[in-house]
Design a protein around this motif. Structure first.
Motif, PDB file in Angstrom:
ATOM      1  N   ALA A 298       2.935 -13.720 -49.807  1.00 36.95           N
ATOM      2  CA  ALA A 298       3.205 -13.444 -51.214  1.00 36.95           C
ATOM      3  C   ALA A 298       4.664 -13.060 -51.416  1.00 36.95           C
ATOM      4  O   ALA A 298       5.346 -13.594 -52.299  1.00 36.95           O
ATOM      5  CB  ALA A 298       2.294 -12.326 -51.719  1.00 36.95           C
ATOM      6  N   LEU A 299       5.157 -12.141 -50.588  1.00 41.11           N
ATOM      7  CA  LEU A 299       6.521 -11.643 -50.781  1.00 41.11           C
ATOM      8  C   LEU A 299       7.573 -12.691 -50.449  1.00 41.11           C
ATOM      9  O   LEU A 299       8.690 -12.640 -50.984  1.00 41.11           O
ATOM     10  CB  LEU A 299       6.728 -10.366 -49.973  1.00 41.11           C
ATOM     11  CG  LEU A 299       5.820  -9.191 -50.364  1.00 41.11           C
ATOM     12  CD1 LEU A 299       6.197  -7.941 -49.580  1.00 41.11           C
ATOM     13  CD2 LEU A 299       5.824  -8.925 -51.858  1.00 41.11           C
TER      14      LEU A 299
ATOM     15  N   ASN B  95       5.939   0.248 -46.526  1.00 39.61           N
ATOM     16  CA  ASN B  95       7.017   0.181 -45.541  1.00 39.61           C
ATOM     17  C   ASN B  95       7.421  -1.249 -45.197  1.00 39.61           C
ATOM     18  O   ASN B  95       8.217  -1.468 -44.282  1.00 39.61           O
ATOM     19  CB  ASN B  95       6.605   0.915 -44.258  1.00 39.61           C
ATOM     20  CG  ASN B  95       6.539   2.408 -44.469  1.00 39.61           C
ATOM     21  OD1 ASN B  95       7.294   2.975 -45.253  1.00 39.61           O
ATOM     22  ND2 ASN B  95       5.618   3.060 -43.784  1.00 39.61           N
ATOM     23  N   HIS B  96       6.876  -2.218 -45.903  1.00 40.36           N
ATOM     24  CA  HIS B  96       7.230  -3.622 -45.649  1.00 40.36           C
ATOM     25  C   HIS B  96       8.741  -3.768 -45.800  1.00 40.36           C
ATOM     26  O   HIS B  96       9.347  -3.182 -46.702  1.00 40.36           O
ATOM     27  CB  HIS B  96       6.498  -4.529 -46.641  1.00 40.36           C
ATOM     28  CG  HIS B  96       6.578  -5.971 -46.291  1.00 40.36           C
ATOM     29  ND1 HIS B  96       7.701  -6.734 -46.525  1.00 40.36           N
ATOM     30  CD2 HIS B  96       5.672  -6.793 -45.688  1.00 40.36           C
ATOM     31  CE1 HIS B  96       7.492  -7.959 -46.092  1.00 40.36           C
ATOM     32  NE2 HIS B  96       6.262  -8.028 -45.589  1.00 40.36           N
ATOM     33  N   PRO B  97       9.376  -4.533 -44.924  1.00 42.41           N
ATOM     34  CA  PRO B  97      10.836  -4.677 -44.988  1.00 42.41           C
ATOM     35  C   PRO B  97      11.368  -5.238 -46.299  1.00 42.41           C
ATOM     36  O   PRO B  97      12.522  -5.002 -46.651  1.00 42.41           O
ATOM     37  CB  PRO B  97      11.181  -5.619 -43.827  1.00 42.41           C
ATOM     38  CG  PRO B  97       9.920  -5.966 -43.154  1.00 42.41           C
ATOM     39  CD  PRO B  97       8.794  -5.247 -43.784  1.00 42.41           C
ATOM     40  N   ARG B  98      10.552  -5.952 -47.056  1.00 39.81           N
ATOM     41  CA  ARG B  98      10.995  -6.488 -48.348  1.00 39.81           C
ATOM     42  C   ARG B  98      10.967  -5.452 -49.466  1.00 39.81           C
ATOM     43  O   ARG B  98      11.549  -5.671 -50.531  1.00 39.81           O
ATOM     44  CB  ARG B  98      10.106  -7.673 -48.775  1.00 39.81           C
ATOM     45  CG  ARG B  98      10.320  -8.993 -48.069  1.00 39.81           C
ATOM     46  CD  ARG B  98      11.635  -9.692 -48.392  1.00 39.81           C
ATOM     47  NE  ARG B  98      12.126  -9.593 -49.763  1.00 39.81           N
ATOM     48  CZ  ARG B  98      11.722 -10.328 -50.796  1.00 39.81           C
ATOM     49  NH1 ARG B  98      10.812 -11.242 -50.658  1.00 39.81           N
ATOM     50  NH2 ARG B  98      12.258 -10.150 -52.001  1.00 39.81           N
ATOM     51  N   VAL B  99      10.267  -4.342 -49.272  1.00 40.08           N
ATOM     52  CA  VAL B  99      10.182  -3.326 -50.327  1.00 40.08           C
ATOM     53  C   VAL B  99      11.537  -2.649 -50.477  1.00 40.08           C
ATOM     54  O   VAL B  99      12.074  -2.083 -49.529  1.00 40.08           O
ATOM     55  CB  VAL B  99       9.061  -2.300 -50.044  1.00 40.08           C
ATOM     56  CG1 VAL B  99       9.145  -1.116 -51.005  1.00 40.08           C
ATOM     57  CG2 VAL B  99       7.690  -2.973 -50.140  1.00 40.08           C
ATOM     58  N   SER B 100      12.088  -2.718 -51.688  1.00 39.46           N
ATOM     59  CA  SER B 100      13.394  -2.124 -51.971  1.00 39.46           C
ATOM     60  C   SER B 100      13.283  -0.626 -52.189  1.00 39.46           C
ATOM     61  O   SER B 100      14.124   0.141 -51.727  1.00 39.46           O
ATOM     62  CB  SER B 100      14.006  -2.763 -53.221  1.00 39.46           C
ATOM     63  OG  SER B 100      14.127  -4.148 -53.049  1.00 39.46           O
ATOM     64  N   GLU B 101      12.259  -0.232 -52.946  1.00 38.69           N
ATOM     65  CA  GLU B 101      12.103   1.184 -53.269  1.00 38.69           C
ATOM     66  C   GLU B 101      10.690   1.441 -53.763  1.00 38.69           C
ATOM     67  O   GLU B 101      10.049   0.568 -54.335  1.00 38.69           O
ATOM     68  CB  GLU B 101      13.111   1.600 -54.345  1.00 38.69           C
ATOM     69  CG  GLU B 101      13.143   3.090 -54.589  1.00 38.69           C
ATOM     70  CD  GLU B 101      14.315   3.527 -55.457  1.00 38.69           C
ATOM     71  OE1 GLU B 101      14.376   4.723 -55.770  1.00 38.69           O
ATOM     72  OE2 GLU B 101      15.151   2.689 -55.825  1.00 38.69           O
ATOM     73  N   ARG B 102      10.241   2.678 -53.556  1.00 40.47           N
ATOM     74  CA  ARG B 102       8.979   3.145 -54.107  1.00 40.47           C
ATOM     75  C   ARG B 102       9.275   3.794 -55.458  1.00 40.47           C
ATOM     76  O   ARG B 102      10.217   4.574 -55.572  1.00 40.47           O
ATOM     77  CB  ARG B 102       8.329   4.186 -53.194  1.00 40.47           C
ATOM     78  CG  ARG B 102       7.966   3.648 -51.838  1.00 40.47           C
ATOM     79  CD  ARG B 102       7.380   4.747 -50.977  1.00 40.47           C
ATOM     80  NE  ARG B 102       7.202   4.295 -49.605  1.00 40.47           N
ATOM     81  CZ  ARG B 102       6.493   4.934 -48.701  1.00 40.47           C
ATOM     82  NH1 ARG B 102       5.906   6.091 -49.012  1.00 40.47           N
ATOM     83  NH2 ARG B 102       6.371   4.448 -47.493  1.00 40.47           N
TER      84      ARG B 102
END
Length: 153
Positions: free
Chosen positions: A66-67, A111-118
């Motif tokens: 998906a990402l 914590n996926h490497p594509r996640v920019s920020e929570r």
């Protein structure tokens, strides 16, 4: 185009409402398996009404696939964040990631490497969470507002 990502959604009505949200805003809806329903579920069809043909929906076997299709930043929506969703600058192509109705996003997903920020949606103290489809609507409309409500987003 904005991207809405539901990671392992459990309730067909929420995904049906997100189908309507996709149709109304032009956002792409990504549903990441394991789904808690069948895509032919009557509750999913009922919640989506006659918007299924107007929405952009894709089912993915895992979060990575998906990402991979989202060119922009990934914003992970969680109650375990200090940054408010209104305090970030969204861009065309960004993805808004939401977790399961019962438990939210897993640490692994956040914590996926594509996640920019929570990021979080502000709520009164003592309440646990908003409905998944409502949360997605709040986030999509803020991002769309920041982008100037372009047609065809």
């Amino acid at each position: 185009m904005l991207h809405i990502v539901f990671f392992e959604p459990e309730i067909p009505g929420n995904s049906g409402a997100a189908i309507r949200l996709s149709a109304c805003t032009g956002a792409m809806l990504h549903l990441v398996e394991r789904l808690g329903f069948d895509m032919d579920d009557a509750k999913l069809r009922r919640a989506g009404l006659d918007y299924h043909d107007l929405a952009h929906v894709k089912v993915h076997s895992d979060l990575d696939s998906a990402l991979e299709e989202i060119p922009g930043q990934i914003w992970a929506f969680t109650g375990h964040a200090t940054t408010l969703y209104t305090d970030v600058a969204y861009a065309d192509g960004d993805g808004l990631l939401f977790g399961r109705e019962s438990v939210g996003l897993s640490e692994e997903a956040m914590n996926h490497p594509r996640v920019s920020e929570r990021v979080r949606i502000h709520m009164r103290e003592g309440v646990r969470s908003l409905n998944l489809a409502n949360s997605a609507s709040i986030a999509v409309y803020e991002a769309w507002r920041q982008l100037g409500f372009p047609a065809g987003l």
